[in-house]
Structures are given as structure tokens and as C-alpha cells.
Scaffold this motif. Structure first.
Motif, PDB file in Angstrom:
ATOM      1  N   ALA A 245       0.825  -1.205   0.000  1.00 30.26           N
ATOM      2  CA  ALA A 245       0.000   0.000   0.000  1.00 30.26           C
ATOM      3  C   ALA A 245       0.857   1.253   0.000  1.00 30.26           C
ATOM      4  N   VAL A 246       1.955   1.200  -0.776  1.00 35.12           N
ATOM      5  CA  VAL A 246       2.840   2.359  -0.880  1.00 35.12           C
ATOM      6  C   VAL A 246       2.973   2.790  -2.346  1.00 35.12           C
ATOM      7  N   GLY A 247       3.475   1.851  -3.183  1.00 40.59           N
ATOM      8  CA  GLY A 247       3.598   2.166  -4.602  1.00 40.59           C
ATOM      9  C   GLY A 247       5.026   2.397  -5.066  1.00 40.59           C
ATOM     10  N   VAL A 248       6.012   1.821  -4.363  1.00 36.34           N
ATOM     11  CA  VAL A 248       7.396   1.892  -4.846  1.00 36.34           C
ATOM     12  C   VAL A 248       7.949   0.468  -4.936  1.00 36.34           C
ATOM     13  N   PRO A 249       8.958   0.263  -5.795  1.00 39.36           N
ATOM     14  CA  PRO A 249       9.470  -1.101  -5.994  1.00 39.36           C
ATOM     15  C   PRO A 249       9.913  -1.773  -4.695  1.00 39.36           C
ATOM     16  N   GLU A 250      10.531  -1.008  -3.788  1.00 37.75           N
ATOM     17  CA  GLU A 250      11.092  -1.625  -2.585  1.00 37.75           C
ATOM     18  C   GLU A 250      10.011  -2.301  -1.748  1.00 37.75           C
ATOM     19  N   THR A 251       8.876  -1.620  -1.562  1.00 35.98           N
ATOM     20  CA  THR A 251       7.841  -2.200  -0.711  1.00 35.98           C
ATOM     21  C   THR A 251       7.173  -3.392  -1.393  1.00 35.98           C
ATOM     22  N   PHE A 252       7.074  -3.347  -2.729  1.00 36.81           N
ATOM     23  CA  PHE A 252       6.549  -4.514  -3.434  1.00 36.81           C
ATOM     24  C   PHE A 252       7.480  -5.703  -3.223  1.00 36.81           C
ATOM     25  N   GLU A 253       8.764  -5.456  -3.356  1.00 38.27           N
ATOM     26  CA  GLU A 253       9.729  -6.556  -3.203  1.00 38.27           C
ATOM     27  C   GLU A 253       9.740  -7.076  -1.762  1.00 38.27           C
ATOM     28  N   THR A 254       9.530  -6.169  -0.812  1.00 39.87           N
ATOM     29  CA  THR A 254       9.387  -6.613   0.580  1.00 39.87           C
ATOM     30  C   THR A 254       8.209  -7.566   0.705  1.00 39.87           C
ATOM     31  N   ASN A 267      -1.260  -6.147  -4.473  1.00 35.68           N
ATOM     32  CA  ASN A 267      -0.727  -4.807  -4.664  1.00 35.68           C
ATOM     33  C   ASN A 267      -1.854  -3.793  -4.774  1.00 35.68           C
ATOM     34  N   ILE A 268      -1.846  -2.792  -3.900  1.00 35.77           N
ATOM     35  CA  ILE A 268      -2.785  -1.674  -4.022  1.00 35.77           C
ATOM     36  C   ILE A 268      -2.074  -0.442  -4.559  1.00 35.77           C
ATOM     37  N   GLY A 269      -0.797  -0.305  -4.256  1.00 32.75           N
ATOM     38  CA  GLY A 269      -0.061   0.913  -4.557  1.00 32.75           C
ATOM     39  C   GLY A 269      -0.077   1.285  -6.034  1.00 32.75           C
ATOM     40  N   VAL A 270      -0.066   2.601  -6.274  1.00 36.16           N
ATOM     41  CA  VAL A 270       0.029   3.135  -7.633  1.00 36.16           C
ATOM     42  C   VAL A 270       1.514   3.308  -7.938  1.00 36.16           C
ATOM     43  N   HIS A 271       1.992   2.563  -8.946  1.00 32.47           N
ATOM     44  CA  HIS A 271       3.426   2.532  -9.210  1.00 32.47           C
ATOM     45  C   HIS A 271       3.805   3.359 -10.431  1.00 32.47           C
ATOM     46  N   GLY A 272       4.984   3.962 -10.372  1.00 36.48           N
ATOM     47  CA  GLY A 272       5.499   4.726 -11.505  1.00 36.48           C
ATOM     48  C   GLY A 272       6.723   4.097 -12.112  1.00 36.48           C
ATOM     49  N   ALA A 273       7.173   2.982 -11.545  1.00 40.00           N
ATOM     50  CA  ALA A 273       8.411   2.345 -12.025  1.00 40.00           C
ATOM     51  C   ALA A 273       8.286   0.842 -11.878  1.00 40.00           C
ATOM     52  N   THR A 288       0.668 -16.124  -5.299  1.00 37.13           N
ATOM     53  CA  THR A 288      -0.227 -15.393  -6.185  1.00 37.13           C
ATOM     54  C   THR A 288       0.025 -13.911  -5.967  1.00 37.13           C
ATOM     55  N   ILE A 289       0.124 -13.170  -7.047  1.00 36.80           N
ATOM     56  CA  ILE A 289       0.318 -11.722  -6.966  1.00 36.80           C
ATOM     57  C   ILE A 289      -0.851 -11.073  -7.705  1.00 36.80           C
ATOM     58  N   THR A 290      -1.465 -10.091  -7.084  1.00 36.40           N
ATOM     59  CA  THR A 290      -2.596  -9.433  -7.748  1.00 36.40           C
ATOM     60  C   THR A 290      -2.386  -7.934  -7.797  1.00 36.40           C
ATOM     61  N   THR A 291      -2.991  -7.322  -8.818  1.00 36.80           N
ATOM     62  CA  THR A 291      -2.993  -5.863  -8.918  1.00 36.80           C
ATOM     63  C   THR A 291      -4.427  -5.424  -9.213  1.00 36.80           C
ATOM     64  N   GLY A 292      -4.663  -4.118  -9.129  1.00 34.24           N
ATOM     65  CA  GLY A 292      -5.992  -3.691  -9.534  1.00 34.24           C
ATOM     66  C   GLY A 292      -6.369  -2.280  -9.125  1.00 34.24           C
ATOM     67  N   LEU A 293      -7.152  -1.681  -9.994  1.00 30.80           N
ATOM     68  CA  LEU A 293      -7.878  -0.464  -9.668  1.00 30.80           C
ATOM     69  C   LEU A 293      -9.185  -0.925  -9.029  1.00 30.80           C
ATOM     70  N   VAL A 294      -9.690  -0.142  -8.094  1.00 29.87           N
ATOM     71  CA  VAL A 294     -10.947  -0.510  -7.419  1.00 29.87           C
ATOM     72  C   VAL A 294     -12.096  -0.581  -8.437  1.00 29.87           C
TER      73      VAL A 294
ATOM     74  N   LEU B 277       9.048  -6.677 -13.576  1.00 30.49           N
ATOM     75  CA  LEU B 277       7.598  -6.628 -13.456  1.00 30.49           C
ATOM     76  C   LEU B 277       7.163  -5.181 -13.672  1.00 30.49           C
ATOM     77  N   HIS B 278       6.492  -4.933 -14.775  1.00 26.50           N
ATOM     78  CA  HIS B 278       6.157  -3.554 -15.126  1.00 26.50           C
ATOM     79  C   HIS B 278       4.921  -3.078 -14.361  1.00 26.50           C
ATOM     80  N   LEU B 279       5.142  -2.850 -13.073  1.00 22.66           N
ATOM     81  CA  LEU B 279       4.039  -2.413 -12.213  1.00 22.66           C
ATOM     82  C   LEU B 279       3.489  -1.061 -12.633  1.00 22.66           C
ATOM     83  N   GLU B 280       4.303  -0.255 -13.328  1.00 26.11           N
ATOM     84  CA  GLU B 280       3.801   1.038 -13.777  1.00 26.11           C
ATOM     85  C   GLU B 280       2.674   0.860 -14.792  1.00 26.11           C
TER      86      GLU B 280
END
Lengths: 348, 348, 348, 348
Positions: A245-254, A267-273, A288-294, B277-280
Motif C-alpha cells: 500500500a505504498v507504490g514503490v518497488p522496494e515495498t513490493f519486493e518486501t 498490490n494496491i499501490g500506484v506505481h510509476g516504475a 499469487t500476486i494481484t494488482t488492480g484499480l478498485v 515486473l512492469h508495475l507502472e
């Protein structure tokens, strides 16, 4: 009417603009009674969202009262109090039919259009397209501020965090990032029976909010070794669900490191990289890894929980402002840490 | 007895070794009637799997006949024909109880132990631990070669590809990589009602197999623009499920690009390097990504389908060798392309 | 040792009997530290369960300490505290593999064998077959009485009521019958996010317990029109889930009337007579009806919730007796209404 | 225009009636190109459905071409070929939002309104309310007759039989009743990977159709002991799923006997009388029983399967008639057995 107008990067003002009107038979016009500001609005103001044109009225979260209806609208009438979610749903495209209006094809493939592709909800009045398939009547006995945060942040934390994460009774859930959206996940983890909810953040003030919102454990990643604390808590297995719930690579990798074999990273975070996905470790881990807009499809259900006192969503509103103090509201929200703010409430 | 012994990187031989015996009450000893070779065995021989010690007997896929049983074994007896899956399951650890013996805690956290942590199944006899919770009786009327590939490759394609990919009736499924494991996904996609199965590979010979195994479309990625073909086939939306069956970053990233909003990327490939992983792009796309080692928990179900003629798994066996020609079998399998081979069948 | 012996209908006594011993390699012998009495035991004593032979030791719910282990048992040792569930699981038959040990084929097709087909747990010692796939270690820091009711009643209410009923966040759930098993459903409804839990019973005392265990509404069916109250509460639609926890045709038929289109009737009650299924009304209603004996497969998960203080299962134990006062304990339990009793706790 | 008019029990005629027009902004008017007759139409003509008034135009299954659109209709235009399903969906009531338009609240609580509460589709033209959330465009390259039976019978067999029955790969499925709706279940069982499909009927002619539609086994219940044959086929366990496709108490009770512990009884039949539910046997059997009117929510998916040649739904059409021969078509359909008819196709 008055509304918040975007005048290009760094520039906004509370201006007099023309009143909106019904232009399609499926439209309604709503008098906005309460609204709020989203982190996305701050991004727009930084110039990060180039699809937002100058002159656009901002805002995509509001509760209001119907003042006009199009010819095709039969289930809503003047005077109805309605919750306007961040996502518009035509109700008939392939994606809406599969309960995924976040990608509604009738409005351009992304269901978020208010304050983005059409004029938004930080305004005295707003035109709401596809009204009957998008808005929700506010139940009797429930106040506007009780449901204001069901327009976006609460269903985001719930749908994209807890539900995508397939949280199950007994689970240990880590939520990395205890800003508003992380707190929304924390607040709703109990709906799926989570047994332990571990908040991870750099700021003690946010971890304090996390405990108030339902976290059972907290880890300050500035001082503590997150991996070690989680390993000890879970007999070395990892958490059942890790929510980013942050949106940076480091927290995703954590999150990808913290999850147990068979677990889920939501994944909830909005990512730019991009992030690095360690498939050399993960291929064998049954994750399992998930992403999504609400999608906001759970709003009717969340309204029931609010009606019954099971969710107290109004607790996100730490600061309240009148509409014509919206510039000050933006200042407070943009510097939330200093003001110990979560979300601001804009009142008619 | 005779068995294939690993003597360190690049070195193997068909040697005389001591017969295995029952050492735990839950063990059985099985006379191997048919076995096969896995791509993993080739990796071991390259020295890529350092946990395999010199002197280890290789092989983790076999069908045989019970010749001895431990004192605790009551549901299996001498003369029973049994399928020995690649995964050993104790049946009682937390992971086995959640139907995830791929991570059985009683055997060290990874359920693949034959030809890895204990002696394997490319041998005339083998000790099989936790037998009653691991092996499956072969139904009457079904031959050894009909079920040999249910030990590993078929459930891998099905569980890790089709089932993790949550393939649904009507779906368009892309399978990137048409080697044996990709073909196993292709062969079982119809069990979930897939409407279109698109095989993607660099070799026309493998694409030819793909069509025989059930692919409705094929794309040779050496000559064709995969993204463009898929876009045309799916009205620009992308596939419902993209299955990675190669194991390199490029094909994983291809899968992540090919999938539609709301779709699933199911990774089967064994990876040795991280992917990007292209999270962007993906954060907003409502996608699900899965990984996993096979659990073989669907073997009882697959046996029913074989019994009823719904699955013809014997078609993977393109070449047959006697046990004492195993060195030649390895040569053929290691150079499968030249021999137009899929899997070799080793017969007693 | 001493144990409760069934001497035929209406006759039982706390007798000196031979100590049990390990007879199969997969057995353990347990010193019983705490046990309880089930409504089923009362049925046996009335002669309603002809498969129970004279001389049988009764009881199927206990927590104890391992005192001996068979040769095949490696994950349990002397001194381990274990919860012994009502259901025995071989871990390897077709039904155990599909997580349905309630119908374990290795023990005769019904997983309930203690105090039924083999000697039971209202005794100072007990032989426990298929121990490693059946019993659960009690976590550190958790007391015997905190987990005693996880042996049967709590998983029955949860698995057969809440889980079979597919209770979802926001649901309105009616529980018809507020005896112990109905209360177990009420206590666990929140794990799935139920918004309203309506207890229905004839006795105000039980409705009082229902509120303490989590019911948000109660209806005394002796005085109130259940159908009318539910209709008003649900805008005439009916409840999302109706749970039958009595075991007579009338209450089942009530549940079938109370459920909304698309809802679920989950039957927990033990029935002795057929009910009338009004298919002329129900065929069009898109309802689901479920039945079931408990599987106890959720015990590991429930243990986590107890460990974390999320479930306080000890609250079922309203009366406590020493083992040698078991005859008095039976009297109190058989006349639970007069003693305002739920379950009795038998302590070593 | 011409249309089939219901003139009270036993009386119908192909009459000249006024053309329908757009009356609501969400309406369309469709020129009917092909239609069919349902068993329900025969029931109406017997006077069994009192909610159908005299003067009503009958029929609820058709494919046609759009000739006029209401002001709110933007995704459909003149000339579009559309499939009109039996169920009308407003797309915005609570039941439509939960994908259950069979109980659409905007049209009176039951989604079947054509030829029932409003004029129907056995006519040259028809008004279609809530068009954009109800009808489906016919894909290019697909003919009218290929999709005609997707309006009702095919999704009924699939949704209410196979999907409600939760058919899984490897399952043995019994379909009791091999009339058109039972055949629709048989035709779609493979989409969920059924391994054995057992048709049960009294008529050899229908069992012959069953084999052509995908049944692997058939039982003539006039001559054979259904229970005994199923017991032998399933090692005494029973079938995984039993589908009732007749609508009388006896066949429902047969299904409840045939199902294995843990299995599902899916009722499709339209019942006029209650059945006896043997809870004294079933309470312990962990069974699930489902009922339902079709929702037609799977039509988009079924259209994909038809487009790709996976389903050949046109095979239900055994007899073809011009619109003005509809009286003869009714005669043939009403005496289907004698004509070896399944469904009739009415062509413009």
C-alpha cells in the motif's frame, strides 16, 4: 456554481463556473453535500497525470442530493441522497458485465473519469453519467460522512487488498504502508476473519492510527528488521497475505519476500516504475500476486455494514472544511504528516 | 539391482547398487516397471542443482509394483500397481493439510525428494516413503504407459498452468512455450472449457505437436509479432490467461503483456534469473500472477479421466527404451529437437 | 483406569476398565485431561443409536497428553498436549483427500468413531487411531478449556453452518435454534463478515445467550411471527443465509421460507424424520440447501483464532465437574434448560 | 404485424396485431428473424400460468434485427443482429448487480417477462425493454440458428444444471430426464471436464439423443434399476452430481438417492408439487441441493464457444417452420415424442 478548477501543473482555484446540466438520458445532476481530496488529486496537480486537461474540475469522491434526472432514469428522483463512487459503470460492456467497471469500455477503458476525463466532484454541482448503474442510494439513518469514504478509499483497501488477497479466517496479514489506503485494508481485514494484522510503516504516527483501525501488531521499518520480525511471528513460514500500500518497488519486493509458500501478495499501490520480480526464488513458491484499480462493486455490501454499525468509515475524516475553504483543505492534506491528518472532509 | 547413479556434473552411469529396503513403517518398496526422464534430470547433470549429492540415484517419475510394505501400511499390498508421483506427501503437516505437498514440511519443505534428497526412480527398485499418502493405485484396465506422465508433467501443466490460471469456459488461453510442460497445459485446457488455445513457440515442430495436443491457433515467435497477432485475435483486449512454460525473463514479460485486464498469468517455467515486473503498467490492470511447483493433488482426478478415455497421456511418450538402454535414452531426450522427441519411456 | 461405560439404553456407569494400549503403528494413547458431553451421547443413552454396543466407552470430545506412540508416529511424542476431534481421518482415502473425513472410508464411511464404533474419550486414557492425521497439537499459551470445544461443537457450527452457508460480508444470517450448536454458528458468523445475525428460538434464556455470543437480533418464535419479523427486517426479500440448528422438519421448513432468492439454507440439525421440500415454490428461487456432518478440517485455523484471542470458545463451558462426578455432569447436561447450562467441562 | 396471441386456456391464433413501438428511452424494437417454442408456452396454453392474461403475445426466445432504438440506447443501432434472452435485466437492481437477473426487481421480481407479463417474441416485431443490459449482439460469422437456443434452453441446462451442480473435471454426472433441457446439461457437461455423463430416461429415443449430445452412459429407467446401475458404476459411492431435469417429486428423490457424500443435486425441473426430503438420511451426507431459474448471464461466454465451434447448439432444432406455419409447429412440438422432435425453429 463554484468548483475547484485545475489550471495546469501547480495551479488550481475555487472558481465560478457554469452549472452542469443533464446532457444524456442516463445522466443525473447532483448537488454535492460532502466531498474529499484523494492522493491522486495531488498527483494531478504535480502534472503527473497528463490525460487531465487544463480547465478540468477536480475530485472523484462525493455524496450529494439528486437535483435533475435524464429521461431514461426511473429508479432515482429529485431529493434522493446518493453516494457517487470514483468509478463510473455503464453496466453493459463486457467488463462491467464481469463486475470489473474499473475498466468500463463505454467510458474509455478506465472507469475513473470524474476529475480526470470529465468534470469532477469538488464542486457545488456535478453531472453524473450512467447514473443508475453507478451511484448508490444512501440508506436512511446513515449520515453523509459515514459513507463519504465508501466512494473510493474503503472499497480500494477492501477490494484490491483484502478481497484480491483472498484473506481467510485465521490468516496473518501484513499491510506494508499505513497511509489511508493501507488503513482501509486494515479496517476491513476482519470482514474475512484475519487473525493477525501486522502494520508496517516508517512513521510511528501512522502505526498509531493502524492500531486504532485494527492492526494487532506493528513494525516500524525505520528501526526494525521487517523480515526478521515476520519470520519470528510466523515460525519462519511468512505471512498468508502481504498487502502493498505504498507504490514503490522496494515495498513490493518486501511483500514478495514476506509471503509464505501458497500465500498472496495483493498490490494496491500506484506505481510509476517497474519492480524486480525474483522468479528464481518465487517460481517454486506457489504464490499469487494481484494488482488492480478498485471496481467499487462492493459498495452496496459496505453500505450494509455501515448501516449496521460494523464499519465506522467516518474515522478517516480527521479534518473538516467548508467548500470555500478547499484551498486550505488541500494544504492540510498535502502535508498530512505534519497535521496528523488522514483524509479531509469538505462540507457544503 | 541396477540404477542410474549421478557421479557429479556431467557424469552418470547405470550401475549395480544395493537393493533398497523398508526402513520406516510407512515405507513401501516398489519394483519399477516404467520410468522416464525429466528436464530437471538434465539440469542436475549440468551441476545446476547443488543439493543433489554424488552417488544419488536419479529420477522422480515412475509406475511400478509393490514388493514390500512397512508395518504401518494397510491400504497397499504386494502386487499392487502404483503410480509414484514426483511429490512426496506426509499427509499431516500444515502444508499437506492445505493440499500443498509441494512444500511438505516433513520432507524438508519441498515435496520433490526422489532423485534429489533421497534415491530416485530410474532404478529397478525404489524405497517410497510416506507411501499411503503419496502413491496412487493404477485402476484396472489402464496400462502403465497410460499413466506414466501423470507422475509429474501432466499435473504440472494442469495444476500450475490451467488450474492456477483459473481457466474458465469460453476463455482464450495463450501457452508460451510448447515443450512437454506447455503441451500438458494445452492437453488439459479443455477440462476447463477453454474456447481458444494459442500455442506460441520458436520451433514449428513443437507448434505441430501443439496442434495435435489441442491448440486451436499457433504463433511462431521467430517470424510473427506475437503481441500483434494476439491483439487482433482478441479485439485488442488480450488473452484471458497467459501461461509461461519456458522459464526465462523474456517469455514471462511477454505473458504479462499479452493478458487482458482482469486476466491471469500462470507461470510454470523454472526460472534462474529475475524478471522485470512492469508495475507502472500492471498496477491498474487487475491482473493475477501465479507461480508454483506441482502438488500432484489432482492425480486421482486425472486417473479418472484416463480411465474414461478423456485424456490420452501416453501420447507424450514418443520414444521407448529398455532400462539398460537408459544412457541412450538420455542422449535422445537431451537432444529432443533433433529426434522430434517429447518424452522417453523407460520400460523394465 | 476409570471410564464411562454404556450398558444399554438408559444405563451407564463410571467403571474400572482395562487401560488401552497402542495396537496399530499409527496409534497413540492419550491421558485425557478434559472432556465433555455431547447431545449425541444423550441420544445413545436413549437407545437411538443402535450401532453403539453395550460395553462401549462413550465420549468423542477431549483434550489430553500423549503417553504412548506407535512405531509409525514421528511427529507426536510423549508429553505433547493434543486436541482430539470428534472425527477420525486416515488421511489417504478418497474422502479424506477431498477434505471430507466426516466420511472417511478407512474407518467405515463415517468419521465419527469414538464412543460409537470404538471406545471413547470420557475416560482417563484413550487409544487414538490414525493419530497424526487426526489430532492437533495445542499451541503454547493456550489452555485445555480454551480449545475443548474445538473438538466438535465449534467446527460444527462454523463448517456446517457458516461455511456451508457461504456467509459473506454484509450478510443477514438467521440461526434457527440457539442451543450450543446454533450458538457456535452465531459465534463464528463474524469470521465471514456477517452484518446481522438473527437468533430464533422458543426460550428467552437461549436468546439471551445468543446475544452474548454475537446475535444482533433475536426472535422468540413462541410469541412472535418469525416470517413477518424477517420480512420487515429484509424489505421483504428474506435472509441471505438461514441456518437450521434444531433437527425437526418444522424448523427446516421455516428456514426454506425465510431465505431470499439466491440465498442458502445450511442444515446443521440431526434429523430423524423427512421434511417437506416445497419445490413448487423453491424451483424458481435460486436457493442452495446444504447438509453435513462436521469434517473438523478447520480446527487448525480455529486454533489460530483462539491463540490470538479472536474466539473465546471456553464460554460454552458453563459448568465444571471432576471426572468422578461425571454422573452428576450428565444429569445437569440432560436438563440444561433448568440449570441454564450450555456445555459441561469434565476435568481430570 | 402478425403474432401468436393467447386467447385463454386451449386457445391461440396467428393474428394481425398493432406493431410495437419504442415506449421507454431504454427500449429497442426488433424484427424477429427466428424464434422457437418452449415447454412453458405449452403450460400457458393449458392455463397453468394464471399471470398470463388473454390477448398476450407468446414466446420468449428469439434472434432478430434492431429496427428502432430509444433515446438512451447508444451501444445498439438499426441493423444490429441481436439475441434476445428469455430473461430481462435492468442492470441496476440489487439482484441484477449480484448477477441474478432471474429475479430482477425492476420488472417485478422475476426476470421472465416476454410472453408472460409483456408481449412476447413469437411475432414479426417485438418491443424489448432494458435492451442494452439484456440483449447480446450476434458475432460475425455466426448464423441465427446457431445461437437461437442460447436464448433459454442452453444456458438453463448449463447454468442451472452444470454450473449450479459445480461439475468439476473427472466427475461422474447423472442427468435424470433427457428432454431438451436435460440434453442442454449433457451438451455442456464437458465444459467443466465431466468424465462420465449418465443419461436416465424412460424413452429410448431420448436416450439416443443423449448419446449424440455427449452422454457416455444411458439408463432406461423403465427397464433398469437406476440405483443399482449407478452403484455399480461408482463403487457404491454415488455420482458426484445428479441433475434433475423432469420436474416431478419422484425424479428429484431419485437424484437425492443417487448422489455421493459430498455431492450436489442440481434441480432444473419446474415443479408443481412438493417433494419429500429425506433429511433423516441426508443430514449426515454433506450434500448440496440447488434450484434456480436461468439468469442467462453466461450467454456472452456461450457465444464465444459457438463462435469457435465448441458448442453446436443448432442441433436442438430438429424441425423448421415458417412463421405463418406456427400453428403446425406447436402441434409438432406438443407431440414431440411422436415426431422425434427436440425443438422447432420458426423462421421469418
Amino acid at each position: 456554481m463554484k468548483a475547484l478548477v485545475y489550471h495546469g501543473p501547480g495551479q488550481k482555484s475555487w472558481d465560478e463556473v457554469p452549472d452542469p446540466t443533464v446532457s444524456e438520458p442516463t445522466d443525473i445532476v447532483v448537488r454535492i453535500d460532502t466531498s474529499t481530496i484523494c492522493g491522486t488529486d495531488l498527483h494531478i496537480l504535480k502534472g503527473d497525470v497528463p490525460t487531465v486537461e487544463q480547465g478540468r474540475l477536480l475530485g472523484h469522491e462525493a455524496v450529494g442530493t439528486v437535483v435533475a434526472t435524464g429521461a431514461a432514469v426511473s429508479s432515482l428522483g429529485e431529493g434522493d441522497r446518493v453516494l457517487i463512487p470514483a468509478i463510473t459503470s455503464c453496466g453493459r460492456c463486457a467488463n462491467c458485465k464481469r463486475a470489473m467497471p474499473s475498466h468500463c469500455l463505454a467510458v474509455g477503458g478506465v472507469g475513473w473519469i470524474f476529475g480526470h476525463l470529465i468534470d469532477g466532484l469538488q464542486a457545488e454541482l456535478a453531472r453524473v453519467p450512467f447514473a443508475e448503474t453507478s451511484v448508490h442510494k444512501v440508506p436512511k439513518g446513515v449520515t453523509d460522512t459515514q459513507v463519504l469514504f465508501l466512494t473510493d478509499i474503503l472499497p480500494t483497501g477492501y477490494e484490491v487488498g483484502i478481497r484480491n488477497g483472498r484473506v481467510k479466517p485465521g490468516d496473518t496479514v501484513a499491510v506494508v504502508g499505513a497511509g489511508p489506503v493501507g488503513l482501509a485494508a486494515i479496517m476491513t481485514a476482519g470482514l474475512h476473519g484475519a487473525s493477525r494484522v501486522v502494520a508496517v510503516d516508517l512513521a510511528d504516527s501512522r502505526l498509531e492510527f493502524a492500531k486504532q483501525f485494527g492492526a494487532t501488531h506493528s513494525i516500524n521499518s525505520a528501526n526494525e528488521d521487517v523480515d526478521a520480525v515476520i519470520a519470528e511471528l510466523t515460525d519462519g513460514q511468512g505471512v498468508d497475505v502481504a498487502i502493498e500500500a505504498v507504490g514503490v518497488p522496494e515495498t513490493f519486493e518486501t511483500c514478495a519476500r514476506l509471503v509464505r509458500p501458497g500465500g498472496v501478495v495483493a498490490n494496491i499501490g500506484v506505481h510509476g516504475a517497474p519492480a524486480t520480480l525474483h522468479l528464481e526464488d518465487l517460481w517454486i513458491k506457489n504464490v499469487t500476486i494481484t494488482t488492480g484499480l478498485v471496481d467499487t462493486v462492493t459498495v452496496p455490501m459496505l453500505l450494509q455494514l455501515v448501516r449496521d454499525g460494523r464499519i465506522r468509515a467516518e474515522r478517516f475524516g480527521t479534518h473538516e472544511f467548508a467548500f470555500d475553504s478547499i484551498m486550505e483543505a488541500y494544504d492540510v492534506f498535502a502535508d498530512a504528516g505534519r497535521h496528523n491528518a488522514l483524509k479531509v472532509v469538505l462540507m457544503r
